[in-house]
Design an enzyme around this catalytic site. Structure first.
Site, mmCIF file in Angstrom:
data_model
loop_
_atom_site.group_PDB
_atom_site.id
_atom_site.type_symbol
_atom_site.label_atom_id
_atom_site.label_comp_id
_atom_site.label_asym_id
_atom_site.label_seq_id
_atom_site.Cartn_x
_atom_site.Cartn_y
_atom_site.Cartn_z
ATOM 1 N N GLY A 178 31.721 19.783 59.045
ATOM 2 C CA GLY A 178 31.747 21.219 59.283
ATOM 3 C C GLY A 178 32.739 21.706 60.330
ATOM 4 N N ILE A 195 43.229 22.609 72.868
ATOM 5 C CA ILE A 195 42.502 23.059 71.681
ATOM 6 C C ILE A 195 43.475 23.113 70.507
ATOM 7 C CG2 ILE A 195 41.193 24.971 70.667
ATOM 8 C CD1 ILE A 195 39.787 23.343 72.966
ATOM 9 N N ASN A 233 42.765 24.113 67.349
ATOM 10 C CA ASN A 233 42.600 25.336 66.551
ATOM 11 C C ASN A 233 41.514 26.184 67.213
ATOM 12 O OD1 ASN A 233 41.753 27.288 64.634
ATOM 13 N ND2 ASN A 233 42.493 26.011 62.951
ATOM 14 N N LYS A 278 40.169 16.786 74.106
ATOM 15 C CA LYS A 278 38.872 16.150 74.275
ATOM 16 C C LYS A 278 37.943 16.724 73.182
ATOM 17 C CE LYS A 278 38.768 17.209 78.896
ATOM 18 N NZ LYS A 278 38.417 17.110 80.350
ATOM 19 N N GLY A 279 36.670 16.475 73.265
ATOM 20 C CA GLY A 279 35.778 16.921 72.181
ATOM 21 C C GLY A 279 35.028 18.188 72.518
ATOM 22 N N VAL A 280 34.604 18.902 71.481
ATOM 23 C CA VAL A 280 33.916 20.178 71.652
ATOM 24 C C VAL A 280 32.466 20.144 71.147
ATOM 25 C CG1 VAL A 280 34.003 22.651 71.139
ATOM 26 C CG2 VAL A 280 36.106 21.362 71.314
ATOM 27 N N GLY A 281 32.207 19.333 70.140
ATOM 28 C CA GLY A 281 30.937 19.386 69.403
ATOM 29 C C GLY A 281 29.701 19.332 70.268
ATOM 30 N N GLU A 282 29.594 18.330 71.113
ATOM 31 C CA GLU A 282 28.353 18.148 71.881
ATOM 32 C C GLU A 282 28.252 19.147 73.033
ATOM 33 O OE1 GLU A 282 26.827 15.627 70.189
ATOM 34 O OE2 GLU A 282 28.724 15.095 69.236
#
Ligand SMILES: Cc1cc2nc3c(=O)[nH]c(=O)nc-3n(C[C@H](O)[C@H](O)[C@H](O)COP(=O)(O)OP(=O)(O)OC[C@H]3O[C@@H](n4cnc5c(N)ncnc54)[C@H](O)[C@@H]3O)c2cc1C
Ligand code: SF4
Lengths: 749, 327
Positions: free
Chosen positions: A481, A640, A642, A712-716
């Protein structure tokens, strides 16, 4: 030729905000999810599940079902074909991070939990399979079972893996329980109930045996390689004989990171009936078959000096697990590194109950831990009469206090500033129950901090360039997603310097080059690095070909520039479109495969993403109903790729956090050991009317060390800290600390 | 789901006839409750008599009331000019229920006939006297957070989940019924039952009877009405507690009052004693508090729903304040 690492990602911002490359397919229904593949001769499997929470299956009367129209088989442990991988070792899934024995579907008569699959009815239509499933009668020899966390909590123990280590996995920095002797201290207990992922898409699989030892599964999974390996091991066939397809995944939040019993059951059934079998589990079964966030009790002690310097943090957690597996997660981890503090001790225990095994759910243990820690920080701030942000700034960890390493990058202070300004934090009256709307609603502001490891592991990607100037990249990752393909197309476009329309990114097939599971906020970092590497490799190849043997042979690769789909040399002796390079050499296409992984930097720096969430709530003083009025979430997630898709992630995380704070709770009636609200009418997640406009903000500064993109990551982190922010806002509004989630109106009247 | 037959009835008479002939048959209106119950295995009718073709969707003004056909959808009623003008309380209550999608197909008759959302009732492998008389009440000692504080019996502590019905009880509506023996009328407040020893009976509709419509008498409440529903989320959740309030205030004196509560009993809970206490008093918070106190007499909490003992009076006061505009 060595792979230079790209350092100037998206400086032009030209392609930021690209619409989802698969957006049109998704909204028009053309995107094909696992259950939707039109497979000839397909049959349908419906699972019958146990109606007791412990004991043995005495008998299964399948006669009526077997004789019902269209039924091809009723499979239970009485007649199930031996799964060859089940006969050996204790753990058929190699590399399984959860200790214990995964549930072996239809292998014996033991019942571990309510809702456990006991039979699979296969019929030629779904309706017939459902009807026949209702005719299967199972008799049980009931045994006592335990599902009540509170009455069993004394049986909690250290995970066996931890017991093999020093001090049972307890963490100690400095002195234990130092908070107790601090001039200012708080101590509080927090409870998070069981939460179920409940993505829109139900877990589904179609299993097709292509030959006697080759199987294709169209499977809802976040882990193509994981599913492939587990199925290969279970059926003792070579890994390459298992093909896993997950072209689209309709949300998962962690519940598709493992391969579950219904998947093995479908593959087994397809073998038995000699036809493809589809199994889509029901919404009720989503509560017991594919994991959940475990019920967790926590106790946090914080001690500080009178001027708000932390002296000690103690953090203890007990989480439920099943009786057959030890699921563990990083619940107490945030307390080790989020704030600078000389004395920190943590303890983590698990409590086996007659329930199915939990699994990672967005923000996994950290989300539970951050709820406790950041509510406790708020309590301490009030105790100290200090602004909650000021308390956090005074205890800002300038380096990682747990590992004693510098951060690879950290813009948490900037996050506080940006988000606080946007929500108008400093204009609030910090006194609880001091602010009201014109119509008498209590106004509250609250904030919470989130952090999660910024991972990067190994992944391989391939790229095929065609002479017509189009590019196809393949990688065995998934897209649950977040817009993985979209981000990858952008990365490739930026590295290759060709327009996004020319690039296709294909994922969701295990035959593509290897990638890890899509979890832990690391896909952009890991797969993006592989895409970068393979694009650079392609450019290098093109460069070599462009220099060729002719008059330009003296040009050095380093003198080449790649821009607008063209290669040119400094001296202008080379000026050629990429596609013409292939034409010149009569190549129909050019293919490169490249692996990329992290390296030494992982030992020199500590890699984390950070977030802060600010929330404004209104609470009805008479009815206790909470309405979230505004949310500002600001993330330090590196560069980032997008803003649109990353922003959607943050919005989704915030909504998940609102659900966690105010609504989500799977309730078990301990007399029966079963969930009573196992449907989406009674298990509440936020609806549109609950969600205000959410301001998703990014610091958008590169991490210099993590990967070529600096992402880096965004999800969590979108979710971690959110529940605390809401709970703290409710406290500010009402003066009432609710420490057991969810904060439903009954707890506030 | 069991196999069943499906027939369409085009007149009330044929529908009633079909039901009388086949005791295992059931009427199908919007299907938003019935089909779920069939899917869950709570009910297994052998035959569905689809009543949608019967022309019962009319909403019209009569001499001293408005008439609403039983098959008018919740949305059509809530949005209807006559209803908004004459009975805005009904509109408020309807719009507080379910979700827009459900309201678009749910009918007035189906709404008042909807069954309880008690978890134990809806999960056939759990005990429930309402679903299976004599099997015991799962909720009594179980997870009874959503359950009754008024009028319950040891046999059943379920609540009626309808929002619309709370407003209709307050508005003195009448249910119009056709049956094998002809037509009859039941006062809305007499339509639903308390569980007593027969929790399997939700209401006083008799086998073979069809609800054809409702009548709501005209009143002088105007816009001095409010429906306040407390729930776990802003939409698509049943009431923890809800209150329908209507006041007729002249010269700051309450001339007439109507109050009913939802989410607290096996039927919409009309608060006649509290209404009496309001009449003749000034519309003040003190008056409302006193009425709420009276309203709560006889309330009894269970293990998980005692919060309603506080939430309910608070909600009464709030609803009255909002209705009267003194908030
Ligand atoms: C998730 C969810 C949330 C909901 N939330 C709410 C809420 O918050 N508040 C609320 O009030 N409601 C709520 N509802 C319930 C909804 O209002 C009812 O399902 C709906 O009103 C039923 O109407 P229907 O026409 O679909 O009835 P059906 O499902 O067609 O019928 C229901 C019953 O009534 C009988 N029946 C129907 N018409 C007649 C008639 N004319 N004469 C005799 N018997 C008849 C049927 O035989 C059946 O037994 C919710 C429903 C769902 C699924
Ligand atoms: S409260 Fe009523 S509906 Fe619920 S279990 Fe008891 S008898 Fe059944």
């Amino acid at each position: 030729m060595s792979l230079m690492e790209k350092q100037n990602f998206f400086d032009s911002k030209a392609v930021d905000g690209l619409d989802r490359v698969d957006g049109r397919l998704k909204v028009t229904g053309a995107a094909r999810y696992s259950a939707e593949f039109p497979i000839p001769k397909l049959t349908y499997g419906v699972l019958v599940t146990s109606t007791v929470a412990g004991g043995k299956i005495q008998s299964i009367d399948a006669k009526k079902a077997e004789h019902a129209p269209g039924v091809l088989a009723v499979i239970s442990h009485f007649n199930a074909p031996q799964i060859p991988g089940y006969s050996e070792g204790s753990n058929p899934a190699k590399g399984q991070t959860t200790k214990g024995q995964p549930l072996r579907v239809f292998s014996d008569d033991t019942i571990y939990f309510y809702g456990q699959p006991v039979a699979l009815v296969v019929a030629d239509t779904l309706e017939r399979a459902q009807f026949a499933a209702g005719l299967v009668q199972a008799q049980y020899q009931k045994a006592s079972f335990q599902t009540d966390f509170d009455t069993n909590v004394t049986a909690a123990d250290f995970p066996s893996q931890a017991k093999n280590r020093n001090s049972n996995g307890d963490y100690l920095r400095g002195e234990a329980d130092a908070y107790k002797n601090a001039p200012v201290k708080i101590e509080a207990e927090y409870v998070i109930p069981t939460e179920v992922h409940n993505p829109m898409e139900l877990q589904s699989i179609i299993a097709v045996w292509d030959t006697a030892d080759k199987v294709t599964v169209y499977d809802k999974t976040q882990s193509l390689k994981g599913a492939q390996g587990t199925i290969a091991q279970a059926f003792k066939i070579p890994v390459e004989n298992v093909q896993v397809v997950a072209t689209y995944v309709g949300g998962a939040f962690g519940n598709a990171l493992r391969t579950w019993p219904h998947e093995i059951a479908a593959v087994m059934a397809a073998q038995k009936v000699g036809r493809p079998v589809k199994v889509v589990i029901s919404r009720e079964q989503m509560f017991t078959m594919v994991g959940y966030r475990p019920y967790t009790w926590q106790k946090v002690g914080l001690g500080a000096t009178a001027d708000g310097k932390l002296v000690g943090i103690s953090h203890e957690a007990i989480s439920q697990t099943s009786t057959y597996e030890e699921f563990t997660e990083g619940t107490v981890n945030v307390s080790k590194f989020l704030y600078a503090c000389p004395n920190v001790n943590t303890r983590y225990k698990i409590l086996p109950l007659n329930v199915s095994t939990p699994t990672w759910m967005r923000g996994p243990g950290e989300a539970s831990g951050a709820f406790a820690l950041d509510c406790a920080m708020d309590e301490l701030a009030y105790q100290l009469n200090l602004d909650p942000i000021e308390l956090r700034l005074r205890n800002h960890a300038d380096t990682d206090p747990e590992r004693n390493l510098p951060w690879s990058s950290k813009y948490l202070k900037e996050c506080y500033q940006e988000a606080a300004d946007r929500i108008g934090w400093f204009k609030r009256n910090p006194k609880p129950r001091s602010m009201k709307t014109e119509d008498g609603m209590l106004i509250g502001y609250g904030m919470g901090t989130g952090s999660f490891s910024a991972g990067r592991s190994a992944a391989t990607a391939s790229i095929q360039m065609s002479a017509d100037g189009t590019y196809t990249i393949q990688c065995a990752t998934t897209d649950i997603g977040p817009g993985t393909a979209t981000a990858m197309v952008q990365i490739a476009s930026d590295v290759l310097q060709v327009p996004v329309e020319k690039i296709k990114f294909q994922l969701g097939n295990s035959s593509f080059p290897k990638a890890p599971s899509q979890g832990g906020s690391s896909t952009v970092s890991t797969v993006g690095s592989a895409v970068t590497a393979v694009c650079i490799s392609l450019k290098n190849k093109l460069g070599e070909l462009a220099i060729g043997q002719g008059e330009a042979a003296s040009v050095k690769p380093a003198d080449l520039t790649f821009a607008n789909g063209q290669i040119s040399s400094k001296d202008q002796s080379i000026k050629i479109a990429y596609a013409d390079v292939l034409k010149k050499h009569s190549l129909p296409n050019l293919e490169v495969t490249e692996e990329s992984k992290s390296g030494e930097e992982r030992r020199k720096y500590s890699f984390y993403s950070f977030s802060v969430h600010f929330v404004e709530v209104n609470v009805h003083p008479a009815t206790g109903q909470v309405k979230v009025k505004r949310v500002v979430s600001c993330a330090d997630a590196g560069k980032i790729i997008n803003h649109k898709t990353a922003g959607s992630q943050v919005i989704g995380g915030a909504i998940g956090g609102i659900g966690m704070a105010l609504m989500e709770e799977a309730v078990i009636d301990n007399r029966f050991g079963r969930y009573v609200n196992n449907n989406l009418a009674d298990y509440h997640v936020p609806v549109h009317a609950d969600i205000p406009a959410i301001d998703a903000v990014f610091i958008d500064k590169k991490d210099p060390y993590i990967n070529p993109m600096g992402s880096k990551g965004v999800g969590e982190i979108s979710l971690i800290g959110m529940a605390a922010a809401v709970a703290n806002a409710v406290f500010h509004a009402t003066g009432k600390r609710v420490r057991d989630l969810p904060i439903t109106p009954d707890k506030l009247v | 789901m069991n196999q069943f037959q499906y027939v369409r009835a085009t007149t009330a008479k044929t529908a009633i006839g079909a039901l009388v002939k086949d005791p295992s048959a059931t009427f199908l209106a919007g299907g938003t409750n019935l089909i779920d119950l069939m899917k869950n295995g709570v009910t297994a009718p052998q035959k569905l008599i689809d009543i949608n073709p019967i022309p019962l969707t009319e909403i019209r003004k009569q001499s001293n009331s408005i008439y609403i056909g039983a098959l008018a959808t919740n949305t059509d009623v809530a949005d209807h000019k006559l209803v908004l003008q004459n009975q805005p309380l009904l509109s408020l209550a309807l719009n507080a229920g379910a979700s827009a999608q459900l309201r678009n197909v749910a009918t007035i008759g189906g709404n008042m006939m909807q069954r309880t959302r008690c978890f134990y009732f809806n999960n056939p492998d759990l005990p429930c006297n309402k679903r299976q008389p004599g099997s015991g009440c799962g909720a009594l000692e179980g997870y009874n957070r959503m359950h009754a504080i008024f009028g319950a019996s040891p046999q059943c502590v379920a609540v009626n989940p309808s929002d619309m019905s709370v407003a209709l009880a307050a508005l003195d509506a009448t249910v119009l019924i056709s049956g094998p023996k002809g037509d009859r009328r039941i006062l809305f407040t007499d339509f639903h039952r308390l569980p007593g020893d027969h929790p399997e009976k939700d209401n006083n509709l008799m086998k073979g009877e069809l609800i054809t419509g409702i009548e709501i008498p005209d009143n002088a409440f105007g816009k001095t009405v409010h429906y306040l529903k407390v729930r776990d989320r802003s939409s698509y959740a049943f009431a923890l507690v809800s209150v329908a309030a209507a006041l007729n205030i002249k010269n700051n004196t309450i001339k007439e009052a109507r109050l009913a509560m939802g989410g607290v009993a096996h039927k919409p809970w009309r608060l006649t004693e509290a209404e009496k206490a309001l009449v003749g008093k000034p519309a003040t918070e003190a008056t409302f508090k006193q009425a709420a106190e009276i309203a709560m007499q006889g309330a009894k909490g269970l293990k998980y729903n005692s919060f309603k003992l506080k939430m309910a009076p608070n909600t009464i006061i709030e609803a009255l304040k909002t209705a009267s505009g003194i908030a």
